[in-house]
Design a protein around this motif. Sequence first.
Motif, PDB file in Angstrom:
ATOM      1  N   SER A   1      67.780   1.410  58.321  1.00 21.41           N
ATOM      2  CA  SER A   1      67.328   2.339  57.280  1.00 21.41           C
ATOM      3  C   SER A   1      68.302   2.244  56.112  1.00 21.41           C
ATOM      4  N   ILE A   2      67.759   2.123  54.903  1.00 22.19           N
ATOM      5  CA  ILE A   2      68.591   1.948  53.709  1.00 22.19           C
ATOM      6  C   ILE A   2      68.296   3.079  52.725  1.00 22.19           C
ATOM      7  N   PRO A   3      69.270   3.942  52.440  1.00 26.62           N
ATOM      8  CA  PRO A   3      69.041   4.971  51.411  1.00 26.62           C
ATOM      9  C   PRO A   3      68.755   4.315  50.058  1.00 26.62           C
ATOM     10  N   LEU A   4      67.777   4.862  49.337  1.00 24.55           N
ATOM     11  CA  LEU A   4      67.404   4.270  48.048  1.00 24.55           C
ATOM     12  C   LEU A   4      68.131   4.944  46.889  1.00 24.55           C
ATOM     13  N   TYR A   5      68.334   6.250  46.957  1.00 25.00           N
ATOM     14  CA  TYR A   5      69.185   6.983  46.016  1.00 25.00           C
ATOM     15  C   TYR A   5      69.448   8.348  46.627  1.00 25.00           C
ATOM     16  N   TYR A   6      70.526   8.968  46.168  1.00 23.72           N
ATOM     17  CA  TYR A   6      70.827  10.320  46.630  1.00 23.72           C
ATOM     18  C   TYR A   6      70.372  11.283  45.518  1.00 23.72           C
ATOM     19  N   PRO A   7      69.231  11.914  45.682  1.00 21.51           N
ATOM     20  CA  PRO A   7      68.688  12.713  44.570  1.00 21.51           C
ATOM     21  C   PRO A   7      69.417  14.040  44.397  1.00 21.51           C
ATOM     22  N   ASP A   8      69.479  14.503  43.184  1.00 23.23           N
ATOM     23  CA  ASP A   8      69.695  15.922  42.943  1.00 23.23           C
ATOM     24  C   ASP A   8      68.321  16.574  43.034  1.00 23.23           C
ATOM     25  N   GLU A   9      68.312  17.851  43.297  1.00 21.85           N
ATOM     26  CA  GLU A   9      67.039  18.554  43.324  1.00 21.85           C
ATOM     27  C   GLU A   9      67.072  19.709  42.331  1.00 21.85           C
ATOM     28  N   HIS A  10      65.911  19.982  41.783  1.00 17.71           N
ATOM     29  CA  HIS A  10      65.736  21.118  40.879  1.00 17.71           C
ATOM     30  C   HIS A  10      64.605  21.971  41.430  1.00 17.71           C
ATOM     31  N   TRP A  11      64.888  23.233  41.582  1.00 17.45           N
ATOM     32  CA  TRP A  11      63.924  24.166  42.177  1.00 17.45           C
ATOM     33  C   TRP A  11      63.484  25.154  41.114  1.00 17.45           C
ATOM     34  N   ALA A  12      62.187  25.297  40.967  1.00 17.92           N
ATOM     35  CA  ALA A  12      61.639  26.168  39.922  1.00 17.92           C
ATOM     36  C   ALA A  12      61.109  27.459  40.532  1.00 17.92           C
TER      37      ALA A  12
ATOM     38  N   THR B   1      64.822   4.449  37.536  1.00 19.48           N
ATOM     39  CA  THR B   1      63.391   4.266  37.295  1.00 19.48           C
ATOM     40  C   THR B   1      62.545   5.275  38.062  1.00 19.48           C
ATOM     41  N   VAL B   2      62.886   5.488  39.305  1.00 20.48           N
ATOM     42  CA  VAL B   2      62.057   6.358  40.139  1.00 20.48           C
ATOM     43  C   VAL B   2      62.398   7.833  39.909  1.00 20.48           C
ATOM     44  N   TYR B   3      63.679   8.144  39.846  1.00 21.33           N
ATOM     45  CA  TYR B   3      64.071   9.556  39.781  1.00 21.33           C
ATOM     46  C   TYR B   3      64.727   9.906  38.453  1.00 21.33           C
ATOM     47  N   LEU B   4      64.516   9.042  37.465  1.00 23.94           N
ATOM     48  CA  LEU B   4      64.953   9.291  36.093  1.00 23.94           C
ATOM     49  C   LEU B   4      66.429   9.658  36.019  1.00 23.94           C
ATOM     50  N   GLY B   5      67.224   9.041  36.892  1.00 25.05           N
ATOM     51  CA  GLY B   5      68.672   9.246  36.865  1.00 25.05           C
ATOM     52  C   GLY B   5      69.138  10.575  37.421  1.00 25.05           C
ATOM     53  N   GLN B   6      68.235  11.334  38.036  1.00 25.49           N
ATOM     54  CA  GLN B   6      68.583  12.678  38.520  1.00 25.49           C
ATOM     55  C   GLN B   6      69.180  12.572  39.919  1.00 25.49           C
TER      56      GLN B   6
END
Length: 543
Positions: free
Chosen positions: A492-503, A312-317
């Motif tokens: 402290s609880i991690p909420l998700y481990y994001p991938d990142e995209h750099w433009a 929901t927050v990071y659109l599955g990324q």
Amino acid sequence: MSIGRRWVPAVLALLLASGCAGGAEPSAGEGPITAERLTIAVPAAVGGPLNVFVSFQEQISELVYDKLFAPSPYVDRPQPWLASEVRMVDPSTWEVALRDDVRWHDGEPFTADDVAFTFHYAHEAPTGRFTHHINEIPDVSSVEVLDPHKVRFTCAFPCPDLGPVTLADLPILPEHVWSKVPPAEAKKHDALPVGTGPYRLVEFDPTTGYRFESNPDYFAGAPVVRELVMPIIADPSATFTALRAGQIDAAFRPVSPELIDEFSRSSDVGVIQTRPLRFPELRLNFERAPFDQPRFRQAVSFALDRQELLDTVYLGQGRVADKGYPHPDSPWSDPTLSTPSDPARARALLDELGYLDRDGDGVREGPAGPLRYTVITSGVEPTQVRAAEIVAEQLGEVGIAATAQGLDAGSFADLSTSRDFDLQVSSITAHGVADPTQFIMSHRSGYLWDAPEIPYPEWDALFERWKATTTVDDRRDVAFEMQRMFNQQPTSIPLYYPDEHWAFRPEAFAGWAESPGFGIVHKWSLLPHDVAERAEAIVVAGS
């Protein structure tokens, strides 16, 4: 080395083919790997004119400063950088030979006196990002100058990880500059910095930003971009609007998830995917009831649906945060960690603790009344606001009423510092979640705990065992025990481990490369590629 425009269609494909980088294809496939000038937006000033005693944004500050090892403690094998050879004499003693071909930006030679001065000065300077890694974890009790290019470090207790961790983290300062600044005044020093690094900071304004010029005499090789202009653009939307319009060439922030598809389809913007060593976290104020109870904190951890947060927050990324804290990609993290979501177990734990919904309104009551809390976050970061909202909803499903509240940056920082909050959604960077000594230090600084001020006998016992270890492997084993205990009663609880995209604008520069924990905007992208690769500082194909 002259700066020119050399077009190499294969470069981006090489960078994006990295398995660690996730393999996303850039929307623009070629570009120059040298440039006269790049404009890169940054979200805020970094400690004024890069004063490391105020703030240290590694990727920016390390344009100016170097360390004895490179690139960081976040890789398996940091390589000698200002150092030429390192030897552990015994578990508490290290000897370091230094390069003899390095000069400071003002022409003064770099020597062993600068290294000794840096560590001795930090003993006296106000507590900050670096000082506790010299005075406490580890406790570097002395640095002796053995000859103009050799020093000996002695620690107050065994420090088998001094080389690969501490010496890969601390920037070296020029004695001839900082010796004129009384240590008590270190945070007030606002002169432009003098380093040994690939760039000189030549202009700084707290409202308009930074301008750097390359150091053509850099010992590792002249940078491939001659000038860097870094305007401050705090708003994420304004940043990427500027990128679309060609007003900036890149940004020192990852692309918001809702923009990834747009930029990936663009013929003007390239996108590189990385696996960052950071994550958004839910911090629980362990100084307040009921978050001071280990089992209550465990119930909060079980209550969070991490898959929903990611989707929901990071659109599955990214990846579901089911491996706890620290970041699972750190070479210092226990690979067996597991933090599953289980709302039924959360409800059972709360029942056992006596937090029951006695009046049937859907909210449990405790000794101090209904469990009602506020989840604060930074209102200028849309993903963190959304994460706080989802966390509040999920806590409500197990009978803990929570309300998300976005704050302006100043108010949020003030509450974080004063610890005047119940729950907080924020983001933590690689230093916090991939540096093994910072995990220990965070339990002594008030971030994850406040030892020894707040009793924690189980942790204290492990800490004494950790201090007594004399090898990296033994120290890692005890650290793994600490991590397992922490995740059973997390603060402290991690909420998700994001991938990142750099433009970025590939017509301006396409030499960007991922360095673990640093994204793509860092000095390793701006040095000749073979230099960065020899330092094992960038992710390369097949790694």
